[in-house]
Design a protein around this motif. Structure first.
Motif, PDB file in Angstrom:
ATOM      1  N   ARG A   8       0.848  -1.200   0.000  1.00 52.61           N
ATOM      2  CA  ARG A   8       0.000   0.000   0.000  1.00 52.61           C
ATOM      3  C   ARG A   8       0.875   1.238   0.000  1.00 52.61           C
ATOM      4  NH1 ARG A   8      -3.368  -2.312   5.136  1.00 52.61           N
ATOM      5  NH2 ARG A   8      -3.948  -4.306   4.174  1.00 52.61           N
ATOM      6  N   TRP A   9       1.945   1.228   0.807  1.00 57.03           N
ATOM      7  CA  TRP A   9       2.873   2.359   0.807  1.00 57.03           C
ATOM      8  C   TRP A   9       3.607   2.453  -0.527  1.00 57.03           C
ATOM      9  CZ3 TRP A   9       3.807  -0.218   5.934  1.00 57.03           C
ATOM     10  CH2 TRP A   9       3.130   0.459   6.976  1.00 57.03           C
ATOM     11  N   THR A  10       3.959   1.323  -1.092  1.00 55.52           N
ATOM     12  CA  THR A  10       4.677   1.323  -2.370  1.00 55.52           C
ATOM     13  C   THR A  10       3.798   1.899  -3.475  1.00 55.52           C
ATOM     14  OG1 THR A  10       5.685  -0.743  -1.595  1.00 55.52           O
ATOM     15  CG2 THR A  10       6.136  -0.075  -3.862  1.00 55.52           C
ATOM     16  N   GLN A  11       2.527   1.537  -3.468  1.00 56.23           N
ATOM     17  CA  GLN A  11       1.609   2.093  -4.462  1.00 56.23           C
ATOM     18  C   GLN A  11       1.531   3.609  -4.347  1.00 56.23           C
ATOM     19  OE1 GLN A  11      -2.295   0.001  -4.636  1.00 56.23           O
ATOM     20  NE2 GLN A  11      -1.283  -1.553  -3.378  1.00 56.23           N
ATOM     21  N   GLY A  12       1.427   4.107  -3.115  1.00 55.41           N
ATOM     22  CA  GLY A  12       1.363   5.546  -2.915  1.00 55.41           C
ATOM     23  C   GLY A  12       2.641   6.239  -3.352  1.00 55.41           C
ATOM     24  N   LEU A  13       3.779   5.615  -3.071  1.00 56.48           N
ATOM     25  CA  LEU A  13       5.067   6.171  -3.471  1.00 56.48           C
ATOM     26  C   LEU A  13       5.167   6.236  -4.992  1.00 56.48           C
ATOM     27  CD1 LEU A  13       7.830   7.123  -2.336  1.00 56.48           C
ATOM     28  CD2 LEU A  13       8.608   4.748  -2.547  1.00 56.48           C
ATOM     29  N   ASN A  14       4.745   5.173  -5.671  1.00 57.20           N
ATOM     30  CA  ASN A  14       4.775   5.151  -7.132  1.00 57.20           C
ATOM     31  C   ASN A  14       3.904   6.259  -7.722  1.00 57.20           C
ATOM     32  OD1 ASN A  14       6.456   2.940  -7.036  1.00 57.20           O
ATOM     33  ND2 ASN A  14       4.877   1.445  -7.567  1.00 57.20           N
ATOM     34  N   VAL A  15       2.716   6.409  -7.185  1.00 54.75           N
ATOM     35  CA  VAL A  15       1.797   7.435  -7.682  1.00 54.75           C
ATOM     36  C   VAL A  15       2.343   8.833  -7.405  1.00 54.75           C
ATOM     37  CG1 VAL A  15      -0.457   8.515  -7.223  1.00 54.75           C
ATOM     38  CG2 VAL A  15      -0.320   6.067  -7.688  1.00 54.75           C
ATOM     39  N   PHE A  16       2.978   9.005  -6.236  1.00 55.00           N
ATOM     40  CA  PHE A  16       3.464  10.328  -5.856  1.00 55.00           C
ATOM     41  C   PHE A  16       4.471  10.861  -6.879  1.00 55.00           C
ATOM     42  CE2 PHE A  16       6.270  13.159  -3.345  1.00 55.00           C
ATOM     43  CZ  PHE A  16       5.320  14.106  -2.971  1.00 55.00           C
ATOM     44  N   GLY A  17       5.381  10.017  -7.333  1.00 58.04           N
ATOM     45  CA  GLY A  17       6.333  10.453  -8.349  1.00 58.04           C
ATOM     46  C   GLY A  17       5.634  10.933  -9.606  1.00 58.04           C
ATOM     47  N   GLN A  18       4.570  10.226 -10.007  1.00 61.72           N
ATOM     48  CA  GLN A  18       3.811  10.638 -11.184  1.00 61.72           C
ATOM     49  C   GLN A  18       3.069  11.953 -10.936  1.00 61.72           C
ATOM     50  OE1 GLN A  18       1.671   7.144 -13.099  1.00 61.72           O
ATOM     51  NE2 GLN A  18       2.437   6.149 -11.238  1.00 61.72           N
ATOM     52  N   GLN A  19       2.560  12.125  -9.713  1.00 64.07           N
ATOM     53  CA  GLN A  19       1.886  13.378  -9.370  1.00 64.07           C
ATOM     54  C   GLN A  19       2.849  14.563  -9.450  1.00 64.07           C
ATOM     55  OE1 GLN A  19       0.391  11.805  -5.526  1.00 64.07           O
ATOM     56  NE2 GLN A  19      -1.537  12.800  -6.076  1.00 64.07           N
ATOM     57  N   VAL A  20       4.043  14.367  -8.919  1.00 61.71           N
ATOM     58  CA  VAL A  20       5.045  15.426  -8.966  1.00 61.71           C
ATOM     59  C   VAL A  20       5.375  15.772 -10.418  1.00 61.71           C
ATOM     60  CG1 VAL A  20       7.471  15.967  -8.479  1.00 61.71           C
ATOM     61  CG2 VAL A  20       6.032  14.957  -6.699  1.00 61.71           C
ATOM     62  N   GLU A  53      -5.200  17.153 -21.104  1.00 56.75           N
ATOM     63  CA  GLU A  53      -5.595  16.391 -19.916  1.00 56.75           C
ATOM     64  C   GLU A  53      -5.187  14.930 -20.066  1.00 56.75           C
ATOM     65  OE1 GLU A  53      -9.595  15.474 -17.243  1.00 56.75           O
ATOM     66  OE2 GLU A  53      -9.660  16.959 -18.849  1.00 56.75           O
ATOM     67  N   GLU A  54      -4.663  14.349 -19.004  1.00 55.97           N
ATOM     68  CA  GLU A  54      -4.184  12.973 -19.038  1.00 55.97           C
ATOM     69  C   GLU A  54      -5.148  12.038 -18.310  1.00 55.97           C
ATOM     70  OE1 GLU A  54       0.354  12.603 -18.876  1.00 55.97           O
ATOM     71  OE2 GLU A  54      -0.044  14.341 -17.607  1.00 55.97           O
ATOM     72  N   ILE A  55      -4.968  10.748 -18.529  1.00 53.81           N
ATOM     73  CA  ILE A  55      -5.763   9.735 -17.832  1.00 53.81           C
ATOM     74  C   ILE A  55      -5.516   9.875 -16.334  1.00 53.81           C
ATOM     75  CG2 ILE A  55      -6.067   7.254 -17.476  1.00 53.81           C
ATOM     76  CD1 ILE A  55      -5.185   6.875 -20.391  1.00 53.81           C
ATOM     77  N   PRO A  56      -6.549   9.838 -15.508  1.00 58.54           N
ATOM     78  CA  PRO A  56      -6.332   9.954 -14.053  1.00 58.54           C
ATOM     79  C   PRO A  56      -5.397   8.867 -13.544  1.00 58.54           C
ATOM     80  CG  PRO A  56      -8.664  10.186 -14.586  1.00 58.54           C
ATOM     81  CD  PRO A  56      -7.975   9.763 -15.855  1.00 58.54           C
ATOM     82  N   LEU A  57      -4.585   9.236 -12.580  1.00 55.89           N
ATOM     83  CA  LEU A  57      -3.686   8.273 -11.951  1.00 55.89           C
ATOM     84  C   LEU A  57      -4.477   7.302 -11.084  1.00 55.89           C
ATOM     85  CD1 LEU A  57      -0.831  10.723 -10.886  1.00 55.89           C
ATOM     86  CD2 LEU A  57      -0.785   9.101 -12.795  1.00 55.89           C
ATOM     87  N   ALA A  58      -3.903   6.146 -10.844  1.00 53.01           N
ATOM     88  CA  ALA A  58      -4.574   5.135 -10.020  1.00 53.01           C
ATOM     89  C   ALA A  58      -3.534   4.374  -9.207  1.00 53.01           C
ATOM     90  CB  ALA A  58      -5.356   4.154 -10.901  1.00 53.01           C
ATOM     91  N   PHE A  91     -11.579  -6.562  -6.387  1.00 50.49           N
ATOM     92  CA  PHE A  91     -10.531  -6.118  -7.308  1.00 50.49           C
ATOM     93  C   PHE A  91     -10.805  -4.698  -7.808  1.00 50.49           C
ATOM     94  CE2 PHE A  91     -10.399 -10.713  -7.417  1.00 50.49           C
ATOM     95  CZ  PHE A  91      -9.040 -10.990  -7.453  1.00 50.49           C
ATOM     96  N   GLY A  92      -9.722  -3.954  -8.041  1.00 51.55           N
ATOM     97  CA  GLY A  92      -9.856  -2.633  -8.632  1.00 51.55           C
ATOM     98  C   GLY A  92     -10.616  -1.645  -7.784  1.00 51.55           C
ATOM     99  N   GLN A  93     -10.590  -1.807  -6.484  1.00 46.79           N
ATOM    100  CA  GLN A  93     -11.389  -0.960  -5.604  1.00 46.79           C
ATOM    101  C   GLN A  93     -10.523  -0.052  -4.732  1.00 46.79           C
ATOM    102  OE1 GLN A  93     -14.353  -0.589  -6.606  1.00 46.79           O
ATOM    103  NE2 GLN A  93     -15.670  -1.615  -5.154  1.00 46.79           N
ATOM    104  N   SER A  94      -9.356   0.292  -5.201  1.00 46.07           N
ATOM    105  CA  SER A  94      -8.545   1.266  -4.489  1.00 46.07           C
ATOM    106  C   SER A  94      -9.234   2.621  -4.519  1.00 46.07           C
ATOM    107  CB  SER A  94      -7.157   1.383  -5.132  1.00 46.07           C
ATOM    108  OG  SER A  94      -6.426   0.190  -4.969  1.00 46.07           O
ATOM    109  N   PRO A  95      -9.001   3.438  -3.511  1.00 48.38           N
ATOM    110  CA  PRO A  95      -9.603   4.775  -3.516  1.00 48.38           C
ATOM    111  C   PRO A  95      -9.010   5.621  -4.634  1.00 48.38           C
ATOM    112  CG  PRO A  95      -7.969   4.604  -1.773  1.00 48.38           C
ATOM    113  CD  PRO A  95      -8.142   3.220  -2.340  1.00 48.38           C
ATOM    114  N   ASP A  96      -9.701   6.703  -4.985  1.00 45.35           N
ATOM    115  CA  ASP A  96      -9.181   7.620  -6.000  1.00 45.35           C
ATOM    116  C   ASP A  96      -7.910   8.297  -5.492  1.00 45.35           C
ATOM    117  OD1 ASP A  96     -11.278   7.030  -7.699  1.00 45.35           O
ATOM    118  OD2 ASP A  96     -12.491   8.743  -7.044  1.00 45.35           O
ATOM    119  N   VAL A  97      -6.999   8.535  -6.400  1.00 51.54           N
ATOM    120  CA  VAL A  97      -5.787   9.284  -6.062  1.00 51.54           C
ATOM    121  C   VAL A  97      -6.176  10.734  -5.797  1.00 51.54           C
ATOM    122  CG1 VAL A  97      -3.570  10.128  -6.945  1.00 51.54           C
ATOM    123  CG2 VAL A  97      -4.291   7.764  -7.397  1.00 51.54           C
ATOM    124  N   PRO A  98      -5.785  11.304  -4.657  1.00 52.38           N
ATOM    125  CA  PRO A  98      -6.181  12.676  -4.359  1.00 52.38           C
ATOM    126  C   PRO A  98      -5.502  13.671  -5.290  1.00 52.38           C
ATOM    127  CG  PRO A  98      -4.609  11.900  -2.725  1.00 52.38           C
ATOM    128  CD  PRO A  98      -4.957  10.716  -3.581  1.00 52.38           C
TER     129      PRO A  98
END
Length: 287
Positions: free
Chosen positions: A63-75, A93-98, A116-123
């Motif tokens: 879960r932390w790894t997923q957030g870390l991966n997304v954070f780099g893309q957000q930056v 506009e790009e495809i929303p991150l997940a 499956f596929g039920q992670s919360p939306d990326v803030p």
């Protein structure tokens, strides 16, 4: 999350990272109905040791790894958008991150609760006005490069170690005899749960098909049942894998002791700096 994106995310989760006791029956077998739940929630809590975020050995740690991966893309996106605004144009506009789970480090608790596929939306970060003008190819390329450079200031702190760790995991996954034996029992367990499949790959194909074809009113229930069945049947496999992964990580930490010291000193400050500089929140999926 749309039906197609939900199925796509479930399929992605089956392939991320690596190549690769049955309990109470669930709704598909008619023995027990699973109370459907919606998407998971977000948390901003960091682990007590950054190692657990960068070098996960369990599904829960990913879960932390997923957030870390997304954070780099957000930056990267935030820095590129900033560059474009300062230059007087807007980016397409790009495809929303997940948050994308790791298929061979399955988060069984999350799957059991949410399917499956039920992670919360990326803030999202703070919204800024977007100029109407579209940039030229050279302008867009320059700002995308600026975004990638900003993200690299974060990812360079951990990515080389993480890539080395994932390489170790990929090779070790095939060397745990108890897990290999437990995995052979997976099709039989899934059949007992009401899903007659030949192997794990066939089950993920079935998940994709069921999520795409289920009536809208039944989608959450169908997904919950699929997630519960998979979590139930994978527990013996993960019970064999997790001690082996923990032992492997301890050896990895000893082998890379100096780099681990640098990681522990630098990662959280780098993340906090990027959060403040680009206005993007560091967040993680949670059950």
């Amino acid at each position: 999350m749309t039906r197609r994106n939900l199925a796509r995310t479930a399929a992605a989760a089956a392939t991320v990272l690596l190549a690769a006791a049955c309990g109470t029956a669930v709704g598909a077998s008619g023995e027990q109905q699973i109370a459907p739940q919606g998407p998971g929630r977000l948390t901003h809590a960091l682990p007590d040791d950054p190692v657990r975020m960068v070098l996960p050995s369990t599904g829960a740690e990913t879960r932390w790894t997923q957030g870390l991966n997304v954070f780099g893309q957000q930056v990267a996106r935030a820095a590129a958008d900033e560059c474009a605004r300062e230059s007087g144009f807007g980016l397409t506009e790009e495809i929303p991150l997940a948050f994308i789970p790791f298929g061979d480090l399955p988060d069984l608790e999350f799957l059991d609760r949410h399917g499956f596929g039920q992670s919360p939306d990326v803030p999202a970060g703070a919204a800024e006005p977007v100029p109407d003008r579209s940039g030229g190819a050279a302008e867009v390329r320059r700002c995308r490069t600026a975004g990638a450079t900003a993200a690299e200031q974060v990812t360079k702190v951990y990515q080389p170690l993480q890539q080395a760790w994932f390489g170790e995991l990929a090779s070790a996954a095939k060397r745990t005899p108890a897990a290999v034996r437990a995995l052979r029992d997976l099709p039989g367990c899934l059949t007992d749960q009401g899903y007659a499949v030949a192997d794990q790959k066939a089950f993920f194909s079935l998940v994709d098909s069921r999520l795409m074809s289920a009536p809208a009113a039944d989608l959450t229930r169908v997904n919950s049942e699929l997630g519960h069945a998979y979590a139930t049947c994978m527990r013996p496999v993960e019970a064999a894998r997790e001690p082996a992964r923990r032992h492997l990580r301890e050896r990895f930490l000893a082998k890379h002791a100096e780099e681990i010291r640098d990681l522990r000193a630098a990662l959280v400050p780098a993340l906090r700096h990027a959060e403040k500089r680009y206005g993007v929140p560091l967040a993680f999926p949670a059950p």
